[in-house]
Design an enzyme around this catalytic site. Structure first.
Site, PDB file in Angstrom:
ATOM      1  CG  ASP A  83      19.177  87.958  46.733  1.00  0.00           C
ATOM      2  OD1 ASP A  83      19.254  87.104  45.827  1.00  0.00           O
ATOM      3  OD2 ASP A  83      20.089  88.161  47.556  1.00  0.00           O
ATOM      4  CD  GLU A 141      24.308  84.313  45.866  1.00  0.00           C
ATOM      5  OE1 GLU A 141      25.277  83.711  46.352  1.00  0.00           O
ATOM      6  OE2 GLU A 141      24.380  85.507  45.515  1.00  0.00           O
TER       7      GLU A 141
END
Ligand code: ZN
Ligand code: ZN
Length: 396
Positions: A83, A141
């Site tokens: 991400d 994350e």
């Protein structure tokens, strides 16, 4: 040719492709839990290698297995996060983000492309090792509750269950070519605190007729810091910081309520629970004694990250064999959080750092800044090193 030289050659051969993949991801960043195109890209690249990725774990997670000889013997998990962050990129580079307001400012593009490179090397060498490599590409994350926790709930640590797990993270404070390790506790748990202190507002000239939430909140902040200084074991790293204190009155108007937000971080799960309990009791007690009402809310974040001592010693020693002693450094404790910590609570894990700094080229900005970038020569080192570590650990 010896195994390390074979790996170094493959890492060199694939480096330009790893860089191209990193740039593709950098140009097309996606926010946490929205890594749909990234996941498709990863799955396609894994199929191109000859693997059979499983998609849709935690929605956008992708998992694939590389089986060596005797695949049941041992399993190692290798993790990358995918991400990006809500940041406007300020780098003027050919691979600048084209998804405006979203940027790979934590290097997860490098982690993903590096793990794809590792997959390619390990697939090529699958006759050379025993056991199975489990590739774990996870979402989110950067955002609670953390992609790792959902991946675990959805079974990423089962069928087959990894005996150990490795993760790497880029490090803009470590020169490219160097790798950092730390045994035991490394990164902090992260809990968010949300307090609302309710009093009774009114004219600043008549405090005797009011319940001043600004004064109460001030006492609360000072007292909570004293929990860190008086109740925590001195050897136990812990941080309490408040970044938001909203008392929306004016010079002569005391508001009805004050909101406070902060973060509590530590490296001890017992102290984490105890500290949070004490903070709640203290905040509510002080507020009540001063006539107000305190609403104390905790949003639990990631646990603290512990690097399994023996695994980390083995991995560090193998990294030394691969990189040379002069390129291995010891890391300090870091009070930032990282959702790899969820794996580290369940399976023997090691999270290490890949140097990406290049002062001569001006690549010095920290993670989560709009000018963050990496020295891409790290993208030859990262996949090679992780391949070597995985094969060496499987042969333990
Ligand atoms: Zn980050
Ligand atoms: Zn990160």
């Amino acid at each position: 040719m010896s195994l390390d030289l074979k790996i170094k050659q493959l890492a060199k051969d694939y480096a330009s492709e790893v860089v191209a993949n990193r740039r593709h991801l950098h140009i097309n960043p996606e926010l946490s839990f929205q890594e749909f195109n990234t996941a498709k890209f990863v799955a396609k690249k894994l199929r191109d290698i000859g693997l059979h990725p499983q998609e849709g774990i935690a929605n956008t997670g992708v998992v694939a297995l590389i089986e060596g000889r005797n695949p049941q013997s041992k399993v190692i998990g290798l993790r990358a996060d995918m991400d990006a962050l809500p940041i406007f990129e300020q780098n003027e580079v050919s691979y600048k983000s084209q998804n405006e307001g979203v940027m790979h400012a934590c290097g997860h593009d490098a982690h993903t492309s590096s793990l794809l490179g590792t997959a390619k090397i390990l697939y090529q060498l699958r006759e050379e090792f025993e056991g199975t490599v489990k590739l774990v590409f996870q979402p989110a994350e950067e955002k609670a509750p953390g992609g790792a926790s959902i991946m675990i709930k959805e079974g990423v640590l089962e069928n087959p269950a990894p005996n150990s797990m490795l993760g790497q993270h880029v490090a803009p404070n470590i020169p490219v070519g160097k790798i950092g390790f730390r045994e035991g506790m490394y990164m902090a748990s992260t809990d968010e605190l949300y307090l609302t202190i309710k009093g009774k507002g009114g004219h600043g000239a008549m405090p005797d007729q009011l319940i001043d939430p600004v004064l109460i909140a001030s006492h609360v902040i000072v007292s909570l810091q004293q929990i860190i200084s008086r109740n925590k074991k001195p050897a136990n790293p812990s941080v309490l910081s408040f970044g938001r204190f909203i008392a929306d009155g004016v010079t002569n108007v005391i508001p009805n309520e004050v909101t406070i937000q902060g973060t509590f971080r530590c490296m001890d799960e017992e102290w984490r629970e105890d500290g949070l309990k004490r903070m709640k009791k203290m905040a509510e007690g002080i507020t009540e004694a001063m006539g107000g009402v305190c609403d104390f809310e905790v949003v639990k974040g990631y646990p603290f990250l512990k690097n399994h001592p023996e695994l980390t010693r083995r991995v560090k020693s193998e990294a030394t064999n691969y990189m040379g002693k002069e390129n291995i450094i010891d890391l300090d404790l870091w009070m930032a959080g990282e959702d790899f910590a969820f794996y580290s609570q369940v399976v023997d894990s090691c999270f290490y750092r890949l140097g990406t700094r290049n002062e001569a080229r001006g690549i010095i900005s920290g993670v989560h800044t709009p000018t963050f970038d990496i020295d891409e020569t790290a993208l030859e080192i990262g996949p090679g090193l992780m391949s070597w570590l995985a094969i060496r650990e499987l042969s333990q």
